[in-house]
Design a protein around this motif. Structure first.
Motif, mmCIF file in Angstrom:
data_model
loop_
_atom_site.group_PDB
_atom_site.id
_atom_site.type_symbol
_atom_site.label_atom_id
_atom_site.label_comp_id
_atom_site.label_asym_id
_atom_site.label_seq_id
_atom_site.Cartn_x
_atom_site.Cartn_y
_atom_site.Cartn_z
ATOM 1 N N ASP A 523 -14.380 7.257 4.888
ATOM 2 C CA ASP A 523 -14.509 8.188 6.016
ATOM 3 C C ASP A 523 -15.977 8.274 6.426
ATOM 4 O O ASP A 523 -16.883 8.000 5.641
ATOM 5 N N ASP A 524 -16.197 8.669 7.677
ATOM 6 C CA ASP A 524 -17.561 8.710 8.217
ATOM 7 C C ASP A 524 -18.440 9.719 7.500
ATOM 8 O O ASP A 524 -19.640 9.504 7.320
ATOM 9 N N THR A 527 -19.602 8.301 4.115
ATOM 10 C CA THR A 527 -20.412 7.108 4.402
ATOM 11 C C THR A 527 -21.781 7.518 4.929
ATOM 12 O O THR A 527 -22.815 6.977 4.510
ATOM 13 N N SER A 528 -21.806 8.463 5.843
ATOM 14 C CA SER A 528 -23.071 8.962 6.393
ATOM 15 C C SER A 528 -23.890 9.672 5.314
ATOM 16 O O SER A 528 -25.116 9.512 5.248
ATOM 17 N N THR A 553 -25.757 5.962 9.977
ATOM 18 C CA THR A 553 -25.481 7.207 10.709
ATOM 19 C C THR A 553 -25.905 7.096 12.175
ATOM 20 O O THR A 553 -25.220 7.613 13.070
ATOM 21 N N MET A 556 -23.206 5.556 14.064
ATOM 22 C CA MET A 556 -21.996 6.368 14.167
ATOM 23 C C MET A 556 -22.039 7.200 15.444
ATOM 24 O O MET A 556 -21.006 7.682 15.918
ATOM 25 N N SER A 598 -18.659 11.525 15.031
ATOM 26 C CA SER A 598 -17.375 11.921 14.434
ATOM 27 C C SER A 598 -17.541 12.763 13.173
ATOM 28 O O SER A 598 -16.583 13.369 12.709
ATOM 29 N N THR A 599 -18.736 12.796 12.604
ATOM 30 C CA THR A 599 -18.944 13.579 11.377
ATOM 31 C C THR A 599 -19.247 15.040 11.660
ATOM 32 O O THR A 599 -19.359 15.843 10.741
ATOM 33 N N ASN A 718 -16.339 1.202 13.241
ATOM 34 C CA ASN A 718 -16.243 2.011 12.024
ATOM 35 C C ASN A 718 -16.964 1.283 10.908
ATOM 36 O O ASN A 718 -16.509 0.218 10.454
ATOM 37 N N ARG A 720 -17.205 1.445 7.817
ATOM 38 C CA ARG A 720 -16.614 1.755 6.517
ATOM 39 C C ARG A 720 -15.189 1.217 6.525
ATOM 40 O O ARG A 720 -14.717 0.703 7.541
#
Length: 817
Positions: A523-524, A527-528, A553, A556, A598-599, A718, A720
């Motif tokens: 998931d973002d 991962t971020s 990031t 993203m 998205s995070t 994406n 990830r």
């Protein structure tokens, strides 16, 4: 996996269950049932040839084996040996080689071999338990009387035959199972294995089969040496404990055997049957005393009517036909027990004569030609596996046991031998790690960590690793209910309340490994999080990254990635960035609002289609984000996505598959899709530029919108593992494994890029709510669609606990309502 491979797997499972009990089935039921394995293997062999358009793939040793068989067959015909006897003799030689041919030309996941091992362990345990009863009662009980009356010497009454009808057959069978176990579970920790190994070791001792005991010692030495090199002293202690327990239980069984020999039942039975034995003595021999050859008169009996006699007589007979021999089924082999050879009368041999030595049987029956061909077969087989010490040991053990038994005629043994010999010999993944081409100062052992939140996305990663024999460490943020964390493939589970807690576990527990562990994220948010900790992690782990802190990031952010996509030549949708509620004058309608990152915020809810300025103003008032993207809304015909991974700072990219959706959702991606190969070379070049610009290393996905004219418009990347990543594993390209291999070898696994037939996949839970609950499709039709899918992202018959957890959560929610 195609239908042929799936069918063949189940036939192997059946053979492993059926063969150990085939002899006893032949006594109490129709004797022709014994031919079921042969029929199945022949059927599968010709099915395999038909599937491959009768294209044969021969190796050097195949030609020598064929010449060996041909020599024995023609020699038998020339010497007027019964044709039926020749065919019965060659039956196992040929069918087992068919099995070998199919196994070596197909790749099976490590779980298949683990399933085989479980079946073998169960069958072996049953045989051993029955055998212990047989040993203690000196075959009065737990042993068919038809077999009892065939035993010539009382010394064999204390040897454990089991339902395999031979101590040597059982001994070698058990040794092969142990060798398979040591390969698949080098560093076992489950206590149940200790109990099972004690039982198996005890069985090998009670057979008093010296060749099997020597073979077991060789395997234990090989196993222990490997563990010592890895400094795995815990497993070495377990092996020592197993040997101690085996010795103790052996003494108990020996004591029980002696006690029973003094019982009235034993004495009465022995008196009634004493005339059946050639030595006519009431002897109970301790298992260990068979090694005292002089004391037991082994040489005397062997010269009189044993192996030495067979060898001496064999050379005598061979001199009469030295070049091509007497032909198959003429000297104490399988066929000669059905149709009695003419030379038996000439040399005063009994009808049940058995050569008890594979080499002398081959020497007599096929002469110098056949013996030379068989020797070349063994030598070229050794050459084939010259770099594999484990398989060389297995071949050496086979050669050893052939000195004492006609092993090639025993299907139950050759099935196991060929299964082990061909086990994942093209792409092995065992134990904790993956066999990779690494630097000389590296090893094959690393830890695999999945850092995630509860979802079926990380469940796909866990299953992908688990199906290759890797039980990953999972650090998972607690969700509303357990899903991914219920997988049976998890080696160690850490459930945490927050991502910060998970990071603390990651650094404290696994931040000081000698070899960098792999980290997989799905998931973002996580991962971020790791991307922003890049400087702390880069020297401790191998994880998704872009070479510096915050770079993943950065991309993203949809504004940044769209600008990069435009720069790399991709079509993008006209976009406006709003930092206030003010609407630009050049805004076009209809339009779509989107979260930039998205995070942050409520990114899914921020996606709203607006047909005019009034609707846009209303949408902006509902959105809490300080920054928002607005894109021109294009009525989509479909969506398109490409999944793969990149290495070497984004310079090399592996594209495993692409997909389109079979169900379209105007405001989101679908959940019912078609998976296929990615073969758009022009698009591939543009995507390569994106990953090289980002310098990304990790599993990834690129998404596009498809308009009514089939034009592709870039949506996002994406950085990830994607939700649909498990499809690649189903297609035969395991992304988590391939990425980890490539990160260490610094090379793309181009030989692993497979062409596959397009197949359907479904996120069944979400798709049910999206389409069945909204009455877009009927329940019946949806069920048939789900059943037509080769890949389901939650339901997996090999890993059902997540499914049960999902059902349990649904029931609880229903009750609450």
């Amino acid at each position: 996996m195609n239908k042929f491979n799936k069918t063949f797997k189940y036939i192997i499972y059946f053979l492993l269950v059926f063969m150990p009990f085939r002899e006893v089935i032949g006594i109490y039921d129709n004797v022709y049932l014994k031919f079921i394995p042969d029929i199945l293997i022949i059927f599968m062999f010709f099915g395999y040839l038909f599937k491959n358009k009768f294209k044969l793939k021969f190796k050097v040793y195949d030609y020598f084996y064929i010449l060996f068989l041909l020599g024995g067959f023609l020699s038998g015909i020339i010497n007027n040996v019964s044709f039926i006897a020749i065919l019965l003799h060659m039956r196992t030689y040929v069918t087992m080689y068919f099995l070998f041919y199919i196994l070596r030309n197909n790749e099976y996941e490590i779980q298949f071999y683990k399933n085989c091992l479980k079946i073998l362990m169960i069958a072996l345990s049953v045989l051993t338990i029955i055998g212990i009863g047989e040993y203690i009662t000196s075959k009065i009980y737990f042993f068919p009387y038809q077999w009892f009356i065939g035993i010539k010497y009382t010394s064999n009454l204390s040897r454990m035959y089991t339902l395999l009808h031979s101590p040597n057959t059982f001994g070698y069978y058990a040794v092969l199972v142990v060798s398979l176990f040591t390969y698949l579970y080098k560093d076992f920790k489950n206590k149940k294995w200790i109990f099972l190994l004690v039982l198996i070791f005890l069985g090998i001792i009670l057979t008093q089969s010296r060749s099997s005991q020597v073979a077991l010692v060789l395997i234990l030495f090989y196993w222990s040496f490997g563990l010592f090199k890895k400094h795995d002293y815990k497993t070495l202690i377990n092996i020592f404990l197993i040997l101690l327990l085996t010795f103790g239980t052996y003494k108990l069984c020996n004591y029980a055997n002696r006690a029973f020999s003094n019982s009235d039942a034993y004495k009465s039975f022995f008196e009634e049957n004493t005339d059946r034995f050639d030595d006519n003595e009431n002897v109970i021999i301790d298992s260990g005393s068979r090694w005292n050859i002089a004391e037991n008169n082994d040489v005397f009996y062997s010269m009189k009517n044993g192996r030495l006699f067979n060898i001496n007589l064999g050379f005598k007979i061979w001199k009469t036909k030295p070049l091509f021999g007497t032909g198959f089924a003429t000297y104490g082999t399988a066929g000669s027990s059905v149709v009695i050879p003419k030379l038996y009368k000439q040399y005063n041999l009994s009808d049940d004569f058995y050569s008890d030595n594979q080499y002398i049987a081959i020497f007599v029956e096929t002469g110098l030609f056949g013996t030379l061909m068989f020797a070349m077969f063994i030598l070229t087989l050794i050459y084939e596996y010259r770099k594999d010490s484990y398989r060389l040991m297995i071949i050496f053990i086979l050669m050893l046991v052939c000195l004492f038994y006609n092993v090639l005629e025993l299907a139950v043994l050759m099935t196991l031998f060929y299964l082990i010999l061909t086990m994942n010999n093209k792409n092995e993944k065992t134990g904790k790690g993956v066999k990779l081409k690494m630097k000389k100062n590296d090893t094959n052992e690393r830890k695999y960590i999945v850092f995630c939140q509860e979802h079926y996305n990380p469940l796909g990663i866990i299953r992908s690793l688990g199906e290759c024999g890797i039980k990953p460490i999972v650090i998972i943020k607690k969700g509303k209910y357990q899903l991914a964390s219920k997988s049976k493939y998890i080696g160690k589970l850490h459930i945490v309340d927050t991502i910060d807690d998970g990071y603390e576990v990651l650094m404290k527990e696994y931040g000081k490994e000698k070899l960098k562990p792999f980290i997989y994220t799905s998931d973002d948010t996580i991962t971020s999080y790791l991307d922003l900790k890049y400087d702390e992690l880069k020297d401790k782990f191998i994880f998704y990254n872009a070479g510096k802190k915050g770079e993943v990031t950065k991309y993203m952010n949809k504004e940044n990635i769209i600008k990069l996509a435009e720069k790399c030549g991709l079509n993008t949708i006209k976009t406006w960035k709003l930092t206030s509620k003010k609407i630009p004058d050049d805004m076009e309608y209809p339009c779509l609002t989107k979260a930039i990152i998205s995070t942050k915020d409520n990114w899914k809810a921020d996606s709203i289609v607006c047909n005019n300025e009034k609707e846009l103003k209303s949408a902006l008032n509902k959105i809490d984000s300080k920054e928002i993207l607005v894109q021109k809304y294009i009525k989509k015909k479909n969506e398109f996505a490409v999944n793969g991974f990149s290495i070497n700072k984004g310079k090399d990219v592996f594209y495993a598959f692409s997909l389109n959706y079979l169900s379209i959702n105007d405001n989101a991606f679908g959940n019912y899709m078609i998976i296929k190969n990615f073969d758009n070379k022009e698009l591939e070049k543009k995507l390569n530029k994106i990953f090289e610009c980002i310098k990304f290393e990790g599993i990834c996905e690129v998404e596009f919108l498809v308009d009514k004219n089939d034009e592709l418009y870039f949506l996002e990347v994406n950085l990830r593992n994607s939700t649909w990543g498990y499809s690649s594993t189903v297609a035969g390209m395991n992304l988590p494994i391939l990425w980890s291999e490539a990160m260490l070898s610094h090379k793309l696994p181009k030989d692993k890029l497979k062409k596959f037939k397009p197949f359907k996949a479904m996120a069944e839970d979400t798709d049910y709510y999206d389409r069945v609950k909204t009455k877009k499709v009927s329940l019946i039709k949806w069920i048939f669609q789900a059943l037509s899918c080769k890949c389901l992202y939650i339901t997996n018959l090999r890993d059902m606990k997540p499914v049960y957890s999902k059902i349990d959560n649904i029931i609880k929610n229903k009750i609450k309502k």
